[in-house]
Design an enzyme around this catalytic site. Structure first.
Site, PDB file in Angstrom:
ATOM      1  N   SER A  15       0.807  -1.218   0.000  1.00 36.37           N
ATOM      2  CA  SER A  15       0.000   0.000   0.000  1.00 36.37           C
ATOM      3  C   SER A  15       0.839   1.266   0.000  1.00 36.37           C
ATOM      4  O   SER A  15       0.389   2.321  -0.491  1.00 36.37           O
ATOM      5  CB  SER A  15      -0.932   0.023   1.213  1.00 36.37           C
ATOM      6  OG  SER A  15      -0.193  -0.043   2.422  1.00 36.37           O
ATOM      7  N   ASP A 189      -1.007   6.244  12.153  1.00 37.45           N
ATOM      8  CA  ASP A 189      -0.887   4.779  12.188  1.00 37.45           C
ATOM      9  C   ASP A 189       0.542   4.251  12.188  1.00 37.45           C
ATOM     10  O   ASP A 189       0.760   3.059  12.319  1.00 37.45           O
ATOM     11  CB  ASP A 189      -1.700   4.131  11.071  1.00 37.45           C
ATOM     12  CG  ASP A 189      -1.048   4.226   9.693  1.00 37.45           C
ATOM     13  OD1 ASP A 189       0.013   4.875   9.553  1.00 37.45           O
ATOM     14  OD2 ASP A 189      -1.597   3.634   8.753  1.00 37.45           O
ATOM     15  N   HIS A 192       1.671   4.200   7.219  1.00 38.62           N
ATOM     16  CA  HIS A 192       1.370   4.780   5.916  1.00 38.62           C
ATOM     17  C   HIS A 192       1.817   6.237   5.852  1.00 38.62           C
ATOM     18  O   HIS A 192       1.381   7.050   6.675  1.00 38.62           O
ATOM     19  CB  HIS A 192      -0.126   4.661   5.614  1.00 38.62           C
ATOM     20  CG  HIS A 192      -0.568   3.251   5.460  1.00 38.62           C
ATOM     21  ND1 HIS A 192      -1.075   2.505   6.511  1.00 38.62           N
ATOM     22  CD2 HIS A 192      -0.546   2.413   4.383  1.00 38.62           C
ATOM     23  CE1 HIS A 192      -1.368   1.288   6.085  1.00 38.62           C
ATOM     24  NE2 HIS A 192      -1.045   1.203   4.799  1.00 38.62           N
TER      25      HIS A 192
END
Length: 211
Positions: A15, A189, A192
């Protein structure tokens, strides 16, 4: 590593590379560091006619890259391949209560080695390996550290064995996070990247090039 005329440059991983790219459009670069790198190099080197590809897929582990390596990497016959993968391997192990499972660490190395060996056997690509990373914010992320450190050492080992470029993202993010605050680079988080975090990856990637 030097950029050459008409190079095809592939970014592949999870991601952190994907960043909302339109997977129905093979030329879409997403909204993160691959787009930033492409923008800077294409603006600086228009005569080189560079081509960029993003084949990041959110949630991927190294075994997932292995499963799609033929289609998403080898078939493109890239000149430069940039790999960033590993955080999902650690997070997955944590979720199923198998942190530091020796067999999982060994499998990670075996699968990572497959990627590099097949790439070198089938192409003439120059390779950039990037360390997976995690920041200690929120504090729960520290639980991932012990497992991830093992995978970071494997990435470094692969870089030595296969004579690739290596970008030490884990150390870079940690150092900048200490100076300016962890959320500035990975939001809430710890994994990311924010726009600033993607900019940090872009700068590190550009800085390992020779012009």
């Amino acid at each position: 590593m030097k950029i050459k005329q008409q190079d095809k440059i592939l970014f592949i991983g999870d991601s952190i590379t994907d960043v909302d790219r339109d997977r129905s459009n093979p030329n879409d670069l997403g909204k993160g560091y691959p787009l930033m790198v492409a923008a800077e190099l294409q603006a600086a080197l228009p005569e080189d006619q560079l081509t960029f590809y993003n084949r990041g897929i959110a949630g991927d582990k190294v075994v997932d890259l292995k499963a799609r390596w033929e289609e998403d990497c080898l078939n493109l016959n890239p000149d430069i391949v940039s790999i960033l993968v590993g955080i999902n391997d650690s997070s997955h192990q944590l979720n199923i209560n198998k942190r530091m499972d020796p067999s999982a660490i060994e499998q990670f190395e075996e699968d990572y080695r497959f990627l590099l060996k097949s790439l070198l056997q089938r192409t003439d690509a120059r390779i950039v390996l990037m360390e997976p990373f995690v920041l200690p914010y929120p504090k729960e992320r520290i639980q991932v550290r012990e497992d991830l450190d093992q995978r970071i050492h494997i990435v470094r080992k692969m870089a030595r064995e296969y004579l690739t470029d290596l970008i030490p993202l884990d150390g870079l993010f940690s150092a900048q996070g200490v100076k300016y605050g962890y959320p500035y680079y990975t939001g809430e988080d710890g994994i990311h990247p924010t726009v600033a975090g993607h900019g940090l990856i872009k700068e590190a990637w550009i800085n390992q090039l020779e012009f």
